[in-house]
Enzyme design. Sequence first.
Site, PDB file in Angstrom:
ATOM      1  N   GLY A 130       0.810  -1.221   0.000  1.00 38.26           N
ATOM      2  CA  GLY A 130       0.000   0.000   0.000  1.00 38.26           C
ATOM      3  C   GLY A 130       0.838   1.262   0.000  1.00 38.26           C
ATOM      4  O   GLY A 130       2.029   1.228  -0.313  1.00 38.26           O
ATOM      5  N   ALA A 131       0.190   2.389   0.358  1.00 41.37           N
ATOM      6  CA  ALA A 131       0.805   3.718   0.217  1.00 41.37           C
ATOM      7  C   ALA A 131       1.329   3.837  -1.226  1.00 41.37           C
ATOM      8  O   ALA A 131       2.509   4.095  -1.466  1.00 41.37           O
ATOM      9  CB  ALA A 131       1.904   3.956   1.241  1.00 41.37           C
TER      10      ALA A 131
ATOM     11  N   HIS B  94       4.277   1.485  -8.060  1.00 37.32           N
ATOM     12  CA  HIS B  94       3.286   0.406  -7.923  1.00 37.32           C
ATOM     13  C   HIS B  94       2.328   0.415  -9.123  1.00 37.32           C
ATOM     14  O   HIS B  94       2.001  -0.633  -9.673  1.00 37.32           O
ATOM     15  CB  HIS B  94       2.431   0.619  -6.668  1.00 37.32           C
ATOM     16  CG  HIS B  94       3.181   0.571  -5.372  1.00 37.32           C
ATOM     17  ND1 HIS B  94       3.299   1.662  -4.545  1.00 37.32           N
ATOM     18  CD2 HIS B  94       3.824  -0.437  -4.743  1.00 37.32           C
ATOM     19  CE1 HIS B  94       3.975   1.327  -3.465  1.00 37.32           C
ATOM     20  NE2 HIS B  94       4.321   0.062  -3.555  1.00 37.32           N
TER      21      HIS B  94
ATOM     22  N   ASP C 174      13.296  -3.489  -5.694  1.00 30.86           N
ATOM     23  CA  ASP C 174      13.688  -4.444  -4.645  1.00 30.86           C
ATOM     24  C   ASP C 174      14.297  -5.656  -5.340  1.00 30.86           C
ATOM     25  O   ASP C 174      13.717  -6.738  -5.351  1.00 30.86           O
ATOM     26  CB  ASP C 174      12.460  -4.833  -3.821  1.00 30.86           C
ATOM     27  CG  ASP C 174      11.838  -3.624  -3.158  1.00 30.86           C
ATOM     28  OD1 ASP C 174      12.310  -3.235  -2.088  1.00 30.86           O
ATOM     29  OD2 ASP C 174      10.888  -3.039  -3.735  1.00 30.86           O
TER      30      ASP C 174
ATOM     31  N   MET D 232      10.956   6.034  -6.571  1.00 30.10           N
ATOM     32  CA  MET D 232       9.705   6.173  -5.805  1.00 30.10           C
ATOM     33  C   MET D 232       9.628   5.075  -4.759  1.00 30.10           C
ATOM     34  O   MET D 232      10.021   3.934  -5.011  1.00 30.10           O
ATOM     35  CB  MET D 232       8.511   6.098  -6.746  1.00 30.10           C
ATOM     36  CG  MET D 232       8.419   7.326  -7.598  1.00 30.10           C
ATOM     37  SD  MET D 232       6.832   7.446  -8.403  1.00 30.10           S
ATOM     38  CE  MET D 232       7.110   8.954  -9.307  1.00 30.10           C
TER      39      MET D 232
HETATM   40  P1  AMP Z   1       6.095  -2.426  -1.620  1.00 30.66           P
HETATM   41  O1  AMP Z   1       4.711  -1.886  -1.473  1.00 30.66           O
HETATM   42  O2  AMP Z   1       7.157  -1.461  -1.252  1.00 30.66           O
HETATM   43  O3  AMP Z   1       6.237  -3.783  -0.975  1.00 30.66           O
HETATM   44  O4  AMP Z   1       6.289  -2.662  -3.167  1.00 30.66           O
HETATM   45  C1  AMP Z   1       5.413  -3.475  -3.916  1.00 30.66           C
HETATM   46  C2  AMP Z   1       6.025  -3.767  -5.255  1.00 30.66           C
HETATM   47  O5  AMP Z   1       6.230  -2.549  -5.961  1.00 30.66           O
HETATM   48  C3  AMP Z   1       7.411  -4.442  -5.137  1.00 30.66           C
HETATM   49  O6  AMP Z   1       7.510  -5.457  -6.109  1.00 30.66           O
HETATM   50  C4  AMP Z   1       8.349  -3.305  -5.393  1.00 30.66           C
HETATM   51  O7  AMP Z   1       9.584  -3.723  -5.931  1.00 30.66           O
HETATM   52  C5  AMP Z   1       7.567  -2.483  -6.403  1.00 30.66           C
HETATM   53  N1  AMP Z   1       8.061  -1.105  -6.412  1.00 30.66           N
HETATM   54  C6  AMP Z   1       8.284  -0.313  -5.330  1.00 30.66           C
HETATM   55  N2  AMP Z   1       8.791   0.878  -5.699  1.00 30.66           N
HETATM   56  C7  AMP Z   1       8.903   0.844  -7.050  1.00 30.66           C
HETATM   57  C8  AMP Z   1       9.378   1.771  -8.034  1.00 30.66           C
HETATM   58  N3  AMP Z   1       9.839   2.968  -7.704  1.00 30.66           N
HETATM   59  N4  AMP Z   1       9.328   1.391  -9.325  1.00 30.66           N
HETATM   60  C9  AMP Z   1       8.857   0.165  -9.683  1.00 30.66           C
HETATM   61  N5  AMP Z   1       8.398  -0.754  -8.810  1.00 30.66           N
HETATM   62  C10 AMP Z   1       8.421  -0.425  -7.506  1.00 30.66           C
END
Ligand code: AMP
Length: 278
Positions: free
Chosen positions: A31-32, A37, A150, A184
Amino acid sequence: MQVFKDIDSIQDFIKQQKQDGRKIGLVPTMGALHNGHLSLVKKSLAETDVTIASIFVNPIQFNNPSDLEKYPRTLENDRALLESIGCHSIFHPEPSIIYPNPPQLKFDFGDLDKILEGQFRPGHFSGVGIVVAKLLNIIQPHVAYFGQKDYQQFLIIRRLVNDLNFPVRLVCSEIVREPSGLAMSSRNQRLSPEERKAASALFRALQLARENLAKKDWVEIKNEVETTLIQIGLRLEYLELADRKSLAVVQKYNGDVPLILLIAGYVGQIRLIDNLFV
Ligand code: AMP
């Protein structure tokens, strides 16, 4: 757009979609949501028939309780963003749905979870592996989308999926950045305007390191980057050059195999990561 909060209801929905011959895409998130995303959701919308975004702040992947507590939670905004780009549904379970009993299971990914992020966040990747395994089993998507942001996490998930024969195709999608170059991240919401400015130095450090790889010794590059970041007020946790397949750390640059630069550092209280393919 439907929001499912329990396992039975999302499984009924998916069963119906599969009976109708539709291909399911899953985008796991905490989220957020930001444009990073949303880029994954858009990719899934383009490549599959039904896209499910999961929103679950996974308690067992946080090694720092205050980070978990302060992790931004913006469900209504997330919902509006997902709706605006045509996402079909959200899976948003409470922690008690995912972990009805205190989780005892642990994953060990060998070298891959002891280095880089794993070294500084013990237990993190076991928690990631468990929640991703659960989401893949609950949703059983045809394709699951993750971000290069990630990168180590993506390699861990790939190993999990290969070693345990999960019938899913994985996609690793490129990093979406702010105009300043800052990758981001949901954690960026916690940065003050000055910290946000300073944080873009992480990406510039990666670019500078990449430009200098063929010209200077790697140790020299690392020292220079660290000094520059300290001057800007950032605390470097690691900057490493690694093999892109195994993430084995490389001490000397040679142009033969695909490499990746990975960085982690603190801007104030906020820990940020980034990476760049070489
Ligand atoms: P998170 O909510 O941080 O667990 O991220 C969810 C998914 O979005 C993960 O697969 C992250 O690698 C991907 N993600 C987070 N930030 C970015 C970004 N700036 N660009 C592309 N994918 C992202």
